[in-house]
Design a protein around this motif. Structure first.
Motif: not given
Lengths: 276, 276, 276, 276
Positions: A98-100, B40-41, B78-79, D55-56, D75, D77-82
């Motif tokens: 979840m933290d990427g 967070r989302e 972050a935004l 997104f996470g 955006a 990345k900040a929300l935990g996507a790879i």
């Protein structure tokens, strides 16, 4: 900086603890400051002072996503590194997702990474087999505990040459010329190659002092020959003593709000199981 | 999504709980997913769907830096928003400092902020006095619990005009023309104006189902008329069931490592007081 | 590392430039690597090595939000500092807003900040008046250019005492005991107290070498006695030479796509005014 | 929101431009606001409103790391996507590396990603072959330009079934049951499924109005039948008009500083080639 309290619990379990003990290591302020927040800075500092490595674009694997690992990963990601995680605990692994971060087995990425960092509290997490497969110039270091996480002993064999390039930095050289950059001979990077901010020392020392005062002043019978966590109210007190240095202004509960929440206006403000 | 278990503990304390109960709300997977990661989302989603506000450069005050507040703040920062925190608990306040937020009293920033978000679990955190001092177009919403955090009742007075501009969005208009944008009439933004990802629903439902199965199958005497946290091993099981959707690969302990750590290879991997 | 090309343009304007010149300083790879990406790391490194300051929770003002300032701010924000910006250029100021920083005049925050960093290319940005108003232990340093940004001369007066506490670190002590921590006597922190990664040196050196080769090999008449930017294709070539160290895989345009975009498949890929 | 000025340059090159033209699309405020900052928000908004995806932990590939791609990646990345990047331009690719993204060819990751986003300005970036290899439930959308980036036409074949699940969302179903989630039939997600903040509209409209006024008022001969960039001073003026909404306070140069920098105190503050 306090160290793992595992042996205290083992002594207690074996009935060999002859006085009450406070596990200050697991107080909130200690965990978050000595571990999460302090390591977030010291991983960068330790790597820079020893190797001058540029973080941007580097591939890094961090073994262990506890407080120390979380701190290391947050800092490295923020500075443009691509970070992989290894974990044994599914909850911490899910947090990493979840933290990427991609959660992988060490073998999946060991050939491609530029830096390997251990933060597990475990032993032989990085084995000779892993070290054999690392690419040239790979940096290996330990942020976890003791000096057991990287199997350094396995590197002290005749076919490998050690070259001390500067204090705390060894090049271990394979017969084909490959070099692995070993920091602090596998001991703690944050203690060997970085410094501890006085702010963190102050928090830790305050926690320890308060724990001793509490044990000394406690009415007979409050504490038996067992291991205790710091009372939450004291943990909160340590935090409140350090807020003024950030010019932080706490809000006070009104009587009405305290009643609504079923709390004392002076705390403690959270149940014991609260995780922060 | 589960709700606060406070009343369960109150029933138990009063001796009025007539069956064993599981506090699934405070299991790790529930806390982190429903609260930290989900909010967070949903804070972004809820604000966008209702107001189309641009986050970059906005000044936002978030009341409460628990799991929900931490999630909201991380996303907004972050935004590109500038985020202030209010807190009553010195430990959470110190965390806010270390995460890069100014900790203030609401009155210090109420005149300058563009958005006010409550995440406290408390009541009357935003009072009529605060609402009177907000600037024109300030957005006010609640991510905490119930509908008590913003004193909406105080806005139902003759001198103020309410204008419903779209579903879940009211303009409350002061005699001088100032408008405050109130979302969901102070009820939960994340439930009223956003959606809950199926992934989070799956985690919560799994946790609840496992808790029921455990209570049903437990040998007599394991659980009394009290409130219990989900056994850690089950919490870990919920997490492990959700790892494959991220293609996450868990590392297994060797026998030697398990012995060194004093752990069972199948978990649980952490002591009960561990905070994640 | 190249330095400001202003004087080249001044020579050219005055008709005194006797050979063609390449302004390599403003090539993309130079600007982004020497400035943005390198400073993002060296600000942390320079501050840590000299002062061991903890970044989390610190209030910092960064004067100037150009490439250097952007790098410094991104790093400090990521590590939990609260960052304020001063700017003279409204475009850079608006970028700072959108990136989540408050844009202020230095006087508005000078009493409260823990660190002051100059990155302006200007002179006397931090004056004696500012220094007089700083709080005890405030750290002052220069990441910009030369040694003119902080008016250090104004501190060499009889009523102030200088105490050298370690290499590159002076305490300037006011009559009332207040200390300001001045780094590198106002010279460049990144050159005095940090190191430059070999990766960045490689990019800069490659750019300079290619510029010389181009000037030497160019057919007569291509370059007059004027200042030129590095041809974009060469800038792209420098970048492509450094991609393999990140194991980055470039995509190639198909013939059809190249035609659609009106581009040569080998670049250059962007118009000259493109900003990256 | 302005669109690509390529055709203007083509007209000019062909000698067919019959009036002077301003390329407002490439003014700084337009590029950064309409593209970088606006897309940073609208990618999240567009995906949430159409799919409610969390997104996470998601794996996302973004094709193109220009301003739009940079905004989307920051955006997500900040929300935990790879996030993975594809690029044709080595400079943008190197930027992606330094910002912490792996640069790959689309084929390397197409089987594993949860979301595919195009931001290239190119055509047929996502081909039928790619679509065939995507995993079940993969989301595909376009943030770039026009509707050419995804080869949607290739999906209109008898063996594939289209199912409209809600406005702007189609499931394209393969014979084996695999579904690809196509948003807005490959048209622009940010225009079809998200909203544009009034703040961004204001910046764009101001830029366009000022360009028209400049062309109208310019003394004869200042502009020929060619394409011009907005004069920097006007770009700075647009920015300065929007600073008050962030309560941002600009610093003024002293006479001495302006002289030192060789600048007019009222700007323009940067050379034309400055990249911000």
């Amino acid at each position: 900086m306090g160290g793992k309290p595992t042996w205290l619990y083992q002594l207690s379990k074996a009935g060999k603890l002859c006085v009450p003990a406070m596990n200050v290591n697991d107080s909130v302020t200690k965990q978050k400051f000595d571990n999460l927040y302090c390591c977030r800075e010291s991983i960068l500092d330790g790597l820079k002072r020893t190797t001058d490595v540029m973080f941007g674009g580097k591939q890094v694997v961090v073994c262990g996503y506890g407080e120390v690992g979380k701190g290391c990963c947050a800092a490295l990601k923020a500075l443009g590194a691509i970070v992989y995680i290894t974990e044994i605990d599914p909850i911490c692994a899910l947090q990493a997702c979840m933290d990427g971060f991609r959660v992988v087995k060490l073998n999946e990425v060991i050939r491609q990474v530029d830096v390997v960092i251990t933060c597990t509290g475990n032993k032989n997490v990085v084995t000779r087999e892993h070290l054999d497969r690392m690419k040239n110039s790979c940096i290996v270091c330990n942020m976890g505990h003791s000096n057991t996480e990287i199997d350094v002993t396995s590197l002290r064999t005749p076919e490998l040459t050690w070259e001390r390039v500067r204090s705390q930095v060894d090049h271990v050289i394979w017969p084909d010329g490959k070099r692995v950059v070993l920091l602090a001979e596998g001991r703690l990077l944050n203690l060997s190659c970085s410094t501890v901010p006085t702010f963190v020392l102050s928090i830790t020392a305050t926690t320890q002092a308060l724990a001793l005062i509490e044990l000394y002043n406690a009415p007979e019978g409050r504490y038996k020959q067992d291991v205790y966590l710091l009372p939450k109210k004291m943990d909160e007190y340590v935090a409140s003593l350090h807020l003024p240095s950030f010019d932080a202004h706490l809000t006070e509960l009104t009587d009405d709000q305290a009643k609504y929440l079923g709390l004392n206006k002076n705390g403690p403000f959270k149940p014991n199981y609260y995780r922060y």
